[in-house]
Design a protein around this motif. Structure first.
Motif, PDB file in Angstrom:
ATOM      1  N   SER A  92       4.068  -6.960   0.281  1.00  0.00           N
ATOM      2  CA  SER A  92       3.691  -6.365  -0.999  1.00  0.00           C
ATOM      3  C   SER A  92       2.311  -6.854  -1.424  1.00  0.00           C
ATOM      4  CB  SER A  92       4.733  -6.718  -2.056  1.00  0.00           C
ATOM      5  OG  SER A  92       4.355  -6.217  -3.318  1.00  0.00           O
ATOM      6  N   CYS A  93       2.059  -8.139  -1.224  1.00  0.00           N
ATOM      7  CA  CYS A  93       0.754  -8.712  -1.560  1.00  0.00           C
ATOM      8  C   CYS A  93      -0.336  -8.118  -0.674  1.00  0.00           C
ATOM      9  CB  CYS A  93       0.817 -10.221  -1.400  1.00  0.00           C
ATOM     10  SG  CYS A  93      -0.696 -11.079  -1.847  1.00  0.00           S
ATOM     11  N   LEU A  94      -0.022  -7.914   0.597  1.00  0.00           N
ATOM     12  CA  LEU A  94      -0.992  -7.348   1.534  1.00  0.00           C
ATOM     13  C   LEU A  94      -1.477  -5.979   1.073  1.00  0.00           C
ATOM     14  CD1 LEU A  94      -2.511  -7.369   4.257  1.00  0.00           C
ATOM     15  CD2 LEU A  94      -0.418  -6.473   5.311  1.00  0.00           C
ATOM     16  N   ARG A  95      -0.586  -5.188   0.487  1.00  0.00           N
ATOM     17  CA  ARG A  95      -0.978  -3.841   0.040  1.00  0.00           C
ATOM     18  C   ARG A  95      -2.076  -3.895  -1.011  1.00  0.00           C
ATOM     19  NH1 ARG A  95       4.637  -2.785   0.739  1.00  0.00           N
ATOM     20  NH2 ARG A  95       5.095  -3.281  -1.444  1.00  0.00           N
ATOM     21  N   ALA A  96      -2.125  -4.985  -1.776  1.00  0.00           N
ATOM     22  CA  ALA A  96      -3.131  -5.108  -2.829  1.00  0.00           C
ATOM     23  C   ALA A  96      -4.407  -5.790  -2.350  1.00  0.00           C
ATOM     24  CB  ALA A  96      -2.542  -5.898  -4.004  1.00  0.00           C
TER      25      ALA A  96
ATOM     26  N   GLN B  42      -2.663   0.416   7.117  1.00  0.00           N
ATOM     27  CA  GLN B  42      -3.302   0.583   5.813  1.00  0.00           C
ATOM     28  C   GLN B  42      -4.829   0.632   5.924  1.00  0.00           C
ATOM     29  OE1 GLN B  42      -1.696  -2.590   3.312  1.00  0.00           O
ATOM     30  NE2 GLN B  42       0.368  -2.136   4.042  1.00  0.00           N
ATOM     31  N   GLY B  43      -5.352   0.592   7.144  1.00  0.00           N
ATOM     32  CA  GLY B  43      -6.781   0.707   7.370  1.00  0.00           C
ATOM     33  C   GLY B  43      -7.579  -0.520   6.983  1.00  0.00           C
ATOM     34  N   LYS B  44      -6.941  -1.707   7.035  1.00  0.00           N
ATOM     35  CA  LYS B  44      -7.596  -2.932   6.608  1.00  0.00           C
ATOM     36  C   LYS B  44      -8.032  -3.769   7.806  1.00  0.00           C
ATOM     37  CE  LYS B  44      -4.940  -2.757   2.399  1.00  0.00           C
ATOM     38  NZ  LYS B  44      -3.784  -3.220   1.629  1.00  0.00           N
ATOM     39  N   ALA B  45      -9.077  -4.540   7.612  1.00  0.00           N
ATOM     40  CA  ALA B  45      -9.553  -5.433   8.670  1.00  0.00           C
ATOM     41  C   ALA B  45      -8.498  -6.497   8.968  1.00  0.00           C
ATOM     42  CB  ALA B  45     -10.855  -6.099   8.257  1.00  0.00           C
ATOM     43  N   VAL B  46      -8.346  -6.804  10.253  1.00  0.00           N
ATOM     44  CA  VAL B  46      -7.447  -7.873  10.700  1.00  0.00           C
ATOM     45  C   VAL B  46      -8.271  -8.836  11.547  1.00  0.00           C
ATOM     46  CG1 VAL B  46      -5.445  -8.466  12.104  1.00  0.00           C
ATOM     47  CG2 VAL B  46      -5.411  -6.387  10.694  1.00  0.00           C
ATOM     48  N   VAL B  47      -8.334 -10.087  11.099  1.00  0.00           N
ATOM     49  CA  VAL B  47      -9.144 -11.102  11.793  1.00  0.00           C
ATOM     50  C   VAL B  47      -8.239 -12.220  12.279  1.00  0.00           C
ATOM     51  CG1 VAL B  47     -11.122 -12.651  11.640  1.00  0.00           C
ATOM     52  CG2 VAL B  47     -11.065 -10.559  10.240  1.00  0.00           C
ATOM     53  N   LEU B  48      -8.242 -12.458  13.585  1.00  0.00           N
ATOM     54  CA  LEU B  48      -7.630 -13.669  14.141  1.00  0.00           C
ATOM     55  C   LEU B  48      -8.742 -14.701  14.212  1.00  0.00           C
ATOM     56  CD1 LEU B  48      -5.435 -12.301  17.077  1.00  0.00           C
ATOM     57  CD2 LEU B  48      -4.801 -12.650  14.683  1.00  0.00           C
TER      58      LEU B  48
END
Length: 355
Positions: A71-75, A109-115
């Motif tokens: 839920s937090c990730l969506r924001a 959700q089209g968001k950047a994902v960084v490892l």
């Protein structure tokens, strides 16, 4: 050329093993918070949310509640998995599913994902390797903390550069500890059971007696390490003279641990980040390696380590090594060389978030 952030306020979910009373993971959190571009506001997954909010002044979400984290990730505008070895199956397959859920949701959700500054593995199961291969394809940017992780990632189809562990990014301290106490940062391990500890305790007893040093026991993981000293006493493994010289400290923040290290004559470290923070404090260090990552760090420091997998260790072997390390800090050029590599992590994080 690194892109400059626009200055438009954005939020990032920082996901890791935070708020679990492990000073090493707290140090990783401190490192990534220090590298975020100014326009980005962090929300941190944490078990002990009050502690993380108090120590770091950040907003948190309960890391053990996947529904709340999603839920937090969506924001948020981006997801950063910061430091440690999160994509692995030695803890449990369930742990991997947790991180897979976050990575997959962020990408949908089209968001950047960084490892970021990650270790990779172990990946012991065929299904695990297949899942991680898919997850690596979803990432926006990756940096690895060691060459072994980068090599494993390439085998899974993901190219990525590597540098030293992100905790090396924290500020250095000036060593003040010549003639200071011996600091012990040990942890329970299946490699040492019962009397297996005796050679190490006997050597510690002899060294502290002949050098006339106090012995400070500093647990790095409160829940796992704090009972070790009393366990030795209960099981009759602790020499009486060593017991009299020993006292246990506690630290709630990496800077408190570094304050102890910088005033010490020797740090005997088993945990990776105890070794790194001690070296950053300028302190003499000697590693006890229960895991290849600890041996690799000792090699970087050009410091000999005792491999706990080696059976039949004698007290004299330990004593000889520790005598040579007492009051002898690592060469500053060695630490400077290690720290020079971590610019890679800084560059990759900013490039991913400042697109």
């Amino acid at each position: 050329m690194i892109a400059l952030c626009s200055g438009v306020p954005q939020s990032v979910l920082l996901c890791g093993y935070y708020g679990e009373h492990n000073l090493g993971d707290d140090a990783l959190l401190q490192a990534v918070l220090g590298e975020l571009p100014e326009a980005w506001t962090p929300v941190v997954t944490a078990f002990d949310q009050d502690q993380v909010r108090q120590l770091h002044g950040v907003e948190t979400v309960q890391r053990r509640d996947l529904k709340a984290v999603l839920s937090c990730l969506r924001a948020c505008d981006a997801l950063v998995l910061g430091g440690g070895s999160l994509l692995q199956d030695s803890t449990s397959f369930k742990s991997l599913i947790y991180y897979a859920s976050l990575i997959t949701a962020a990408r949908f959700q089209g968001k950047a994902v960084v490892l970021w500054a990650q270790g990779l593995g172990p990946l012991q199961r065929k299904r695990t390797r297949a899942l991680v291969r898919l997850l690596l394809q979803m990432t926006t940017a990756v940096s690895w903390r060691d060459p072994e992780s980068a090599t494993l990632a390439r085998r899974l189809g993901c190219d990525g550069e590597h540098a030293a562990d992100a905790v090396w990014m924290l500020p250095q301290q000036q060593w003040l500890g010549r003639g200071g106490p011996i600091v012990v940062c040990w942890r329970p391990t299946p490699l040492l059971q019962g009397s297996d500890w005796s050679p190490y305790l006997q050597a510690l007893d002899q060294l502290s007696t002949e050098a006339d040093r106090e012995v400070l026991w500093l647990p790095f993981h409160r829940n796992q390490d704090a009972d070790l000293l009393e366990q030795f006493r209960r099981e009759g493994l602790m020499p009486e003279s060593l017991s009299r010289r020993s006292r246990q400290l506690s630290a709630s923040h990496p800077r408190e641990a570094m304050a102890v290290f910088r005033s010490s004559g020797l740090v005997l470290a088993m945990r990776l980040h105890a070794l790194i923070l001690a070296a950053l404090s300028g302190a003499p260090v000697s590693a006890l390696s229960y895991d290849p990552k600890v041996q690799a760090c000792a090699d970087q420091l050009q410091s000999e380590a005792l491999d706990l997998r080696q059976r039949g260790r004698t007290a004299e072997e330990c004593l000889t090594l520790w005598r040579s390390s007492l009051d002898g800090p690592p060469a500053s050029r060695v630490i400077a060389s290690i720290r020079s590599t971590v610019e890679l992590h800084r560059r990759i994080l900013r490039a991913a978030l400042c697109r």
